[in-house]
Each structure stands twice: as C-alpha cells, then as structure tokens.
Design a protein around this motif. Structure first.
Motif, short mmCIF file in Angstrom:
data_model
loop_
_atom_site.label_atom_id
_atom_site.label_comp_id
_atom_site.label_asym_id
_atom_site.label_seq_id
_atom_site.Cartn_x
_atom_site.Cartn_y
_atom_site.Cartn_z
N GLU A 104 1.24 -1.04 0.39
CA GLU A 104 0.22 0.40 0.02
C GLU A 104 1.21 0.96 0.49
O GLU A 104 0.68 2.33 -0.63
CB GLU A 104 -1.44 0.13 1.28
CG GLU A 104 -1.73 1.77 1.54
CD GLU A 104 -2.72 1.15 0.59
OE1 GLU A 104 -3.83 2.15 -0.78
OE2 GLU A 104 -3.47 -0.56 0.38
N GLU A 153 -8.32 -5.19 -5.28
CA GLU A 153 -8.92 -5.72 -3.88
C GLU A 153 -10.29 -6.16 -4.24
O GLU A 153 -10.74 -5.59 -3.08
CB GLU A 153 -8.28 -4.54 -2.61
CG GLU A 153 -6.89 -4.38 -3.35
CD GLU A 153 -7.24 -2.72 -2.29
OE1 GLU A 153 -7.36 -2.29 -1.38
OE2 GLU A 153 -5.25 -2.01 -2.62
N HIS A 159 -9.69 0.87 -4.84
CA HIS A 159 -8.51 -0.02 -5.07
C HIS A 159 -9.22 -1.12 -5.76
O HIS A 159 -9.69 -2.43 -5.53
CB HIS A 159 -7.03 -0.54 -4.53
CG HIS A 159 -6.65 0.81 -4.32
ND1 HIS A 159 -6.40 1.20 -2.38
CD2 HIS A 159 -6.77 1.96 -3.82
CE1 HIS A 159 -5.72 2.24 -2.32
NE2 HIS A 159 -5.77 2.72 -3.00
N ARG A 201 -4.80 -1.57 -9.73
CA ARG A 201 -5.42 -0.63 -9.07
C ARG A 201 -6.04 0.85 -9.13
O ARG A 201 -6.68 0.54 -8.16
CB ARG A 201 -3.73 -0.49 -8.30
CG ARG A 201 -4.10 0.75 -6.88
CD ARG A 201 -2.48 0.97 -6.44
NE ARG A 201 -2.61 2.07 -5.17
CZ ARG A 201 -2.60 1.81 -3.74
NH1 ARG A 201 -2.58 0.33 -3.51
NH2 ARG A 201 -2.76 2.65 -3.33
N HIS A 256 -10.37 -2.18 2.67
CA HIS A 256 -8.67 -2.84 1.33
C HIS A 256 -8.26 -4.12 1.85
O HIS A 256 -8.96 -4.40 2.86
CB HIS A 256 -7.70 -1.29 1.54
CG HIS A 256 -8.66 -0.24 1.03
ND1 HIS A 256 -7.46 0.24 -0.12
CD2 HIS A 256 -9.29 1.21 1.66
CE1 HIS A 256 -8.19 1.47 -0.02
NE2 HIS A 256 -8.61 1.50 0.77
N ASN A 257 -7.59 -4.20 1.32
CA ASN A 257 -6.25 -5.48 1.32
C ASN A 257 -5.21 -5.36 0.39
O ASN A 257 -4.96 -4.39 -0.53
CB ASN A 257 -6.63 -6.93 1.33
CG ASN A 257 -7.23 -6.69 -0.40
OD1 ASN A 257 -7.76 -6.52 -1.41
ND2 ASN A 257 -6.67 -8.45 -0.45
ZN ZN Z 1 -6.32 -0.30 -0.72
#
Ligand code: ZN
Length: 757
Positions: free
Chosen positions: A59, A180, A177, A234, A305-306
């Motif tokens: 990130e 994700e 994103h 992304r 998120h991830n």
């Molecule tokens: Zn993210």
C-alpha cells in the motif's frame, strides 16, 4: 535536461505498465512472476528495484519491507542488487488461474444462495445481489446511486435501517482499489447479514433499528470491471495524461485532506499511488464526497482494503494525533479483539501514519477532518503470500471476522456520551491523599452539556455515592478529584455526563452496578534519581552523563532541570555500534510488590529489525531480562516522553536489582539521537504498610460487622482464633488497650464498631 533525468520517467513508464500489449478483453498473464518482499534500507534502492520492472504491491513504499511483483527474467538482477529479499509467492499466475476457474464454476449462483460468498463476484453479480436484498426486504433496504464513474457506470449503495428516523449513520465502503476483491465481499456480507438475519438475530435487529447503514461495496467500479482482465489493476480508468501512456488515478490518494503531501502519494501518472491532477479530480471521489456531505448524520465510516490485516485510524497524512485519539484507539482495539475472537486472526491497529505508513489524500482523513466522522480503514487478509489474490476459501472466514468488528463498531455508536482517560486511571492510591484524574468526554453526533460531567465515589462497598462536579480544563478535557482514601481501604467510583438533550452516559458502561475500583496502600520509593548530578552509574561506549553533543533530534533541555541533562548516548548514533550499556548500581526492593520503573525518555531509533534500544533488569548483574525494546517501526521522540514499566516479575521483594539501558545499531542512511534519559524512579507498594486497624479481627483492613464473630472467637478461644485467622493479630481485640484480650474489651469493641469506620 541531463540524460539521466530524461530517461528515468520513460523507463519507469514502460516497466511499471508491463506486461504490455494486452487487449482490453484478453486477460493479462503473469506466468512465473514472483511476489517478493524487499527490505528497503535507503530510498536509492527503491529506484533500483523499479528499474527491474517491479510492480509495487504494498500500500505504501518507503524504508522497511516493501512488496513487489518481479518478472521472472529480472530475478538474477535482483540478486545482484544485494538488497535483502524473500520470495513470498513463486508464481502469481497460478493463484490467478485458480481464482478464475472457481469463479467460472459459480457464475450462475443465485444472489440468495449461501454459496454466493464462496467465490469472488463481478460487478454485475454484486449489483444484482444489492437489488435482490432491496426486493426481499423493502421495509429495511433501498438501493441508491452514489454517483457515476469516469466511464459513466453507476456506483451503487444500499441503505439498511429499521423503523424510525433521526438515527446516527455508519457508512461501509469497499474497492477504492480495483484488485482488492475481498474488500467487495466483506461489505456485501455485512449487508446480507443485516438484511436477512434481521428477523432471527436479536443483536442485528437492535443495531439495525438504532443505526442507519449505508453500504457501498464498489467505489472504483471501472477499475473493478477492468481487473477482470488485468487482475492486479489498482487505480481508476482515467486516460493517461498527454505525454504518458499510464492510465488511472489512485482514488484513495485523491481526497482533499493532505492531498499530495510528500511521502504519501505520487505526482507521477505511472505510479500506483498517482494522486491525480487536483484534489477530487476524479468523478468517483467526487461521488463519495458529495454523498457524505449530503448525509450529515454519518458518524462513522469504515473503508475496506486488502491486504496486511490492519485497522487504521486518522491521521494518514501527518504524524500528529487527533483530539479524539483515545476514542479512536478504543475503537481500533475493540475491532481488533472482535476479529481475533472469531478465527484467532490478528489485525494490528493504530493511527495510519505513525503505525503503518503515510497516506496522503486518503478518504479516512477527509471524513474525519471535514466532517468530524470517526473514520477507519481495515486492510483485510492476508499478510503476504497471496496479497490481492486471497484464495476464495478465505472469503467467508474474512467476512465472518469483519462482521464481528462491524457489529462492535455499530453498537458503540448507539449511545452518544463517551469517556476516555488520557493518563489512565490509578491502579493504587496514596493513603489519605486526593488524586486528580483527567477525563475526556465527548457526545458523538450530539452536543455535550458541558456542565454535566460528574464523579460519584464511595469508600468501601454498599454505602451511598458522593457526587462531585468535574472541572472543565478546556476542549473536551475535565478534571476529577478522587477523595482521600484511608490506608488499606477500597475506593469505588464512576463517571456520568449528559447531552444537551438529556441523554445520560456513564463510565464504566453499566455503572453503578459496576464501578472503577482502587485501593490505598503506601508507595515506597527505592530509587529517585533526578540526574541533576552524576550518580556514577556504569557507562560503556558513547554513554555519558551530561549535555548531548547536539546530534539531530537531541533534546535541548533536561526534563525537569533546564540546562543539566541526564544520561545520553553522547551525540553519537553511529552506524554498526555494538550494544553499549548504561547500568545502575544495586537497588533494594525488599518487601515491595507491584514494583515499577519510570523515567523520562527522548529516544530516536530505527525499527527493531535493524537497531536495538532495550531496557533490561537483573538480580545479579549478569543475567538480564528485557522489560522494553524498541518497536518494529522507527521511533522518533520530538519531546520528553514518560515511560513506566512493570518490573515486578524480577524486582518484587528482591534485595538486589540492577537496571540497564542498552543501545546498538546497524548501518543506516539516517541520523537519529538514540537514548536520552532523565528523572529515573523505582517504586513499589508496601502491602504491609498500612497500620493495623484496632478491632479488625478478620484483618481485611476494615473494622465492620464481619469482625464481630472473629472478635468473639479471639475472646473465648485463643487457639481456635489462631487456627482460623493464622495471619491476623489477636491483640487487635484489645479494644480498651490494657494489654489483654478479655471481657473488658467487649464494650469498647462495640463502641469502636458503632462510631468508627
Ligand atoms: Zn487499497
């Protein structure tokens, strides 16, 4: 322009966008691409890794561990760089293939099928399920359009709430994103449970009746659709600016608060963290902004998120802490514990910038700064092996654990009045001495009656509480004064405050059924060293008493004594310094319990993976136990910080105790100040220090009705009393003080019992 300046952007552009030449519908392949964790020790190494065609997979990007996707042909070049790295995943395409195959198998799954969450879903499937939920429970759920994307796709959300109006609202969102994908499934799971388990689950029904939920599973709709083709995409799908071939803006760097602050985003259109041409330059972030502004009832947001398993709160763009820091940390910790309890998975937590990395222009800061919203970001599973390609069999467990956190969060906001104790609550009281406690009080989404905060306290249990008004200290801070408490006695207390509308809140939550309890016991100080003069402790290497030589970040004055300093690493945080020690003389802690070391520190040190700052303790001066070590992130004090350490395990009731501060370094491109130490104190509790209470025959520290039977026993059967109360003193029955325990003590004992206590 010098040659080395013009080719760099061209090279970066070509490589960051690799692999190229994909048609918009032909899936991009990453055969044998390696997921690699690189230990970046200086910023020059970032450019070197990028020059290998590495794609950023973390990130953030800075000093410390950073993950990259490396083309197989670049691996020999990576080895030559002599940068430490570890391969997390040897062939990322295998994970993509597995995911695609399982999605193909479940393409026709109905939105109502529990198997819907067994695989990742497309935008079409997500939108169909939103509509299904609203159709099934029109009394609870409505689909709404947040706004439109760059490619003019609608961004949908679902509003879920039970009957009634004027409630606080919480907004959950996913997929800022594109790659994700688990961040889409988690908010969908929350929506599914809130809608379909409303009738069967009392906890869900209560929260849906008290809170209005807005759930927006896919913010970056264009990018999400495109990630079906280029799985690791992304950003959004904004076309490349003139002169560039890289598309897309990082939507979570495009919000206005802290936009473009260096180190937390990038001005380069080819960066994965490209912040766009201006704050809110992107239609997707504009949609989220306008939706938030149009719904002032929103008190909390959670953005999913991830990967990394982190719970993060403001700020992202600065290391400063928000005025509600304690409340954010309470909510971070509460979510952490809720998640841990479900499948035993750990999500670390803290303010984004100081705990994890700098994020400039992220949504969390904007919600908080612009609207005072309690905003959070959760980085979901995992911690590295699969990253964005979290295997489908982890979707449901990830959803389950985050549902627990979401419910905890929602329930916290069902009551407005909240308390925090920035300096903590006292574990023990000094006998017969009032003690001040700092209390922070807020009314979430409401207005606090600033005259309302109260302390209720009583000595012992069962009596009436005494009420006292808290003194306003400015802002949301108040001062409470705990009353003087006799030696050996317990103090029970709680706090209350109210909104201007008269909604009362208490702390602890179910007070007065539960109270904060502490007791008064003598505190014995065995070492009190202001370090205004040199106490002659043992030093090694660059440790010295006196004035620091003036290295970067050193304190400019001692903590309490102006121009005289304590011990410090004298101006030297050199590279590759062996572990040097500062060691006290022997300290006598005989008879103490709960022994604590406190001191003021001004420390600058790199993360523990590289440099070491320890506090250690020993009984013999040769075997040492760590009581503190520097954290896994860089620690730079910019003021004197109070540090209190529990040393009871080694120090309690020990005649000989040594303390030691240690510093050792590896090589570093940066300069830090190392340890500076002042005002060192060692103290403990003396449990036998309260004078005995005449008539306290059961020796519980108080004279009361529970002493009547022991008194009678002491009077009539000395041996029986000694057997029943082996640690108590029979002579406390000598109420008339004539040196004997006999019938003449009965009347004085009764008088003591009635008038005393
Ligand atoms: Zn993210």
């Amino acid at each position: 322009m010098p040659w080395h300046k013009w080719w760099l952007p061209v090279l970066t552009l070509a490589l960051v966008c690799a692999p190229l030449a994909a048609q918009e519908t032909t899936p991009v392949r990453y055969d044998n691409y390696k997921l690699v964790r690189v230990a970046i020790k200086h910023t020059g190494q970032i450019d070197q890794v990028h020059a290998l065609g590495a794609q950023l997979m973390s990130e953030g990007e800075g000093l410390g561990p950073v993950d990259y996707l490396i083309p197989p042909e670049s691996m020999p070049a990576l080895q030559k760089l002599q940068v430490p790295y570890r391969v997390l995943n040897d062939n990322i395409q295998a994970a993509i293939d597995a995911e695609r195959a399982s999605m193909a198998r479940s393409r026709a799954v109905s939105p109502l099928d529990p198997d819907w969450f067994a695989d990742y879903k497309t935008l079409e499937q997500v939108n169909a399920k939103l509509n299904q939920m609203a159709a099934d429970r029109p009394d609870l759920a409505t689909v709404f359009e947040v706004g439109r994307s760059f490619e003019d796709r609608p961004i949908y959300g679902i509003r879920i709430s039970g009957p009634g109006a004027g409630k606080p609202a919480i907004m959950f969102n996913g997929c800022h994103h594109a790659r994700e994908w688990i961040s889409v499934m988690v908010p969908m799971w929350i929506a599914d449970k809130l809608v379909y388990e409303y009738d069967s689950d009392a906890r869900i029904q209560a929260v849906v009746d008290q809170i209005e939920f807005f759930i927006i599973p896919v913010v970056n709709v264009d990018g999400f659709v495109y990630s079906q083709v280029e799985r690791l995409w992304r950003k959004n799908r904004r076309p490349a600016p003139p002169g560039y071939s890289c598309m897309g803006v990082d939507l979570n760097r495009n919000y206005a608060t802290g936009w473009s602050v260096p180190g937390g985003s990038s001005a380069s259109p080819c960066s994965e963290e490209y912040h766009g041409t201006a704050p809110f330059s992107e239609p997707e972030t504009v949609a989220m902004r306008d939706f938030t502004l149009a719904h002032p009832q929103i008190v909390a947001t959670q953005s999913y998120h991830n990967f990394s398993q982190l719970i993060m709160s403001p700020y992202g763009h600065t290391t400063a802490l928000p005025p509600e820091h304690e409340f954010f940390m309470e909510l971070n910790k509460g979510q952490h514990e809720a998640i841990l309890a479900v499948h035993g998975v750990t999500y670390e937590y803290g303010p984004t910038c100081t705990t994890i990395y700098r994020v400039s222009g992220g949504d969390v800061d904007w919600y908080y700064v612009e609207r005072g919203i309690f905003s959070f970001c959760i980085e979901l599973r995992d911690t590295g092996t699969y990253q964005f390609l979290l295997p489908a069999d982890q979707i449901i467990p990830t959803c389950e654990e985050n549902m627990a956190a979401a419910l905890y969060l929602a329930e916290w906001f069902t009551t407005p009045v909240k308390f925090a104790f920035p300096d903590g609550l006292p574990t023990r009281l000094t006998p017969d001495t009032p003690e001040n406690v700092t209390v922070k009080v807020i009314a979430v989404g409401d207005t606090l009656d600033v005259a309302s905060p109260r302390l209720y306290s009583r000595i012992g249990s069962g009596g009436a509480f005494t009420e006292s008004t808290l003194i306003p200290l400015g802002g949301n801070l108040y001062q409470a004064t705990l009353p003087p408490t006799p030696c050996g006695r317990t103090l029970e207390y709680y706090f209350s405050a109210a909104t201007t509308a008269g909604v009362v809140g208490v702390s602890p939550q179910d007070a007065p059924n539960t109270t904060y309890d502490t007791f008064a016991v003598p505190i014995v100080i065995v070492l009190n060293e202001p370090l205004s003069t040199n106490p002659g402790w043992t030093t090694q290497g660059q440790w010295a008493w006196g004035v620091p030589a003036g290295l970067a970040g050193d304190p400019q004055a001692g903590y309490t004594d102006g121009t005289v300093y304590g011990y410090n690493l004298n101006g030297a945080y050199t590279n590759n310094m062996p572990e040097y020690h500062l060691t006290t003389g022997p300290i006598d802690c005989t008879g103490l319990t709960d022994t604590r070391l406190s001191f003021w520190r001004w420390l600058g040190v790199e993360k523990s993976a590289w440099d070491h700052a320890y506090v250690r303790i020993s009984n013999d001066g040769s075997t040492w136990t760590n009581v503190w070590e520097n954290p896994s992130t860089t620690l730079i004090d910019t003021a004197w910080e109070y540090q209190e350490l529990d040393i009871s395990g080694v120090a309690d009731n020990q005649a000989t105790v040594y303390l030691r501060w240690t510093m050792g370094t590896t090589d570093s491109a940066d300069v830090f100040c190392g340890w500076n130490i002042d005002d060192v104190l060692v103290r403990g509790l003396d449990p036998d220090g309260c004078p005995p209470v005449l008539g306290d025959l059961n020796c519980d520290g108080a004279l009361n009705v529970f002493d009547i039977d022991p008194f009678v026993l002491a009077l009539v059967d000395a041996a029986g009393y000694a057997a029943a109360f082996p640690t108590c003193d029979r002579m406390l029955a000598d109420a008339n003080g004539d040196g004997q325990v006999d019938v003449f003590d009965i009347d004085p004992f009764v008088m003591l019992l009635i008038s005393g206590d």
